[in-house]
Scaffold this active site. Structure first.
Site, short mmCIF file in Angstrom:
data_model
loop_
_atom_site.label_atom_id
_atom_site.label_comp_id
_atom_site.label_asym_id
_atom_site.label_seq_id
_atom_site.Cartn_x
_atom_site.Cartn_y
_atom_site.Cartn_z
N ARG A 33 43.91 -4.09 33.01
CA ARG A 33 45.11 -3.56 33.66
C ARG A 33 46.34 -4.14 32.99
O ARG A 33 46.45 -5.36 32.83
CB ARG A 33 45.13 -3.89 35.16
CG ARG A 33 44.12 -3.11 35.97
CD ARG A 33 44.20 -3.48 37.46
NE ARG A 33 43.34 -2.64 38.27
CZ ARG A 33 42.04 -2.87 38.48
NH1 ARG A 33 41.48 -3.91 37.91
NH2 ARG A 33 41.33 -2.06 39.22
N SER A 59 39.42 -13.23 33.11
CA SER A 59 38.41 -13.52 34.13
C SER A 59 37.06 -13.94 33.55
O SER A 59 36.00 -13.50 33.99
CB SER A 59 38.21 -12.30 35.04
OG SER A 59 37.75 -11.19 34.30
N ASP A 110 41.15 -15.05 36.88
CA ASP A 110 41.48 -14.01 37.86
C ASP A 110 41.56 -14.56 39.28
O ASP A 110 42.34 -14.06 40.10
CB ASP A 110 40.48 -12.84 37.79
CG ASP A 110 39.04 -13.26 37.93
OD1 ASP A 110 38.73 -14.46 37.86
OD2 ASP A 110 38.18 -12.37 38.10
#
Length: 301
Positions: free
Chosen positions: A94, A157, A210
């Site tokens: 994203r 992450s 994350d």
């Protein structure tokens, strides 16, 4: 086995009325392998706490990593500014433009890119740069006045051992990623080099896990937030810890800091979790057998 009645109650719905004794015995044995008693849960909690404390004291591959993140100030909700943010997960990348309003609220423009199998196996860093370039072009984003680059926060992450707020070495891949020549290297440098190759005017000024990104995002709107937890392609958590309790921290005076548990690595030594034959088979056939065993038991990939 403790709590026998609880186990029987768990198994009972899986038995078939009118079926042969042999079939129901097999069904009962299969169901019982998934039953977790209260005593077992207490043992798991005790071992989890032991592993946390041991991981805060020193680095040891047989306990939780408990990684210091260099994030040592809580948001107040009064911060302002416009920033670029990247969130690399196990399934999607994203790209976001975030504007903090200074009143615990923010505006967000984002675009999601599905991570290709090719990116997971070989050209991840170039894939990230290409996606960010597309995002900047489609939303007409340019460096602020007086700067040559756009400041960017990078949520990454995967397990990294951070050496600073904007640097961290990849300790291992998980979630099905196998990009070569990456483990042990600084993920910020790898990403920044790809930005330069693709002429993307972005500078990473912070890298976080994350779970840390989740914690800090929530804390901007709700300052009493204490933990960030991920249940998705993988699973992990981060929380605020008193630095006096982090024996392995040698970075300066006291206060508090966000600690990344990397709890997907809980019980890699297979002491306490209730493994079934299915868990053991999945572990053997995974890309990292013997590692992230807790994560493999409960997360998406």
């Amino acid at each position: 086995m403790a709590d026998t009645n609880d186990v029987k109650a768990f198994v009972e719905p899986y038995l078939i009325g009118g079926a042969s004794d042999e079939l129901n015995q097999n069904l009962a044995a299969m169901a019982e392998s998934f039953a977790v008693t209260d005593d077992k849960i207490r043992d798991i909690i005790k071992e989890f706490h032991r592993s946390m404390h041991a991981g805060l004291a020193k680095d040891d591959p047989e306990v939780l990593p408990m990684i210091p993140t260099f994030v040592n100030r809580r948001p107040t909700g009064k911060e302002t500014g416009r920033f670029l943010a990247l969130d690399l997960g196990g399934t999607n990348l994203r790209a976001c433009q975030v504007e903090l309003r200074g009143d615990t609220t923010y505006d967000l423009v984002q675009q999601k890119f599905t991570i290709t199998q090719e990116a997971k196996e070989s050209r991840l860093w170039d894939f990230i740069a290409e996606c960010v370039g597309i995002f900047l072009e489609e939303h007409d984003l340019r460096p602020p006045e007086g700067r040559r680059t756009i400041p960017c926060g990078f949520t990454f992450s995967f397990p990294i051992f951070q050496t600073g707020i904007a640097s961290g070495n990849l300790s291992m891949w998980n979630k099905g990623f196998t990009v070569p020549n990456s483990v042990g290297r600084d993920v910020v440098n790898l990403t920044q080099s790809a930005f330069q190759r693709h002429h993307v005017p972005v500078e990473i000024v912070a890298v976080v896990n994350d779970t840390v990104g989740t914690l800090m995002t929530s804390a901007y709107s709700f300052p009493d937030t204490q933990m960030g937890i991920i249940f998705g392609t993988g699973t992990n958590a981060a929380y605020w810890e008193d630095l006096a309790r982090v024996g392995k921290w040698a970075g300066g005076p006291g206060g508090e800091m966000v600690v990344n548990l990397e709890w997907g690595a809980f019980d890699n030594a297979t002491r306490v979790l209730p493994y079934t034959m299915h868990d053991n088979k999945l572990n053997r056939k995974s890309s990292n057998p013997g590692l992230q065993v807790y994560e493999k038991m409960i997360s998406g990939l």
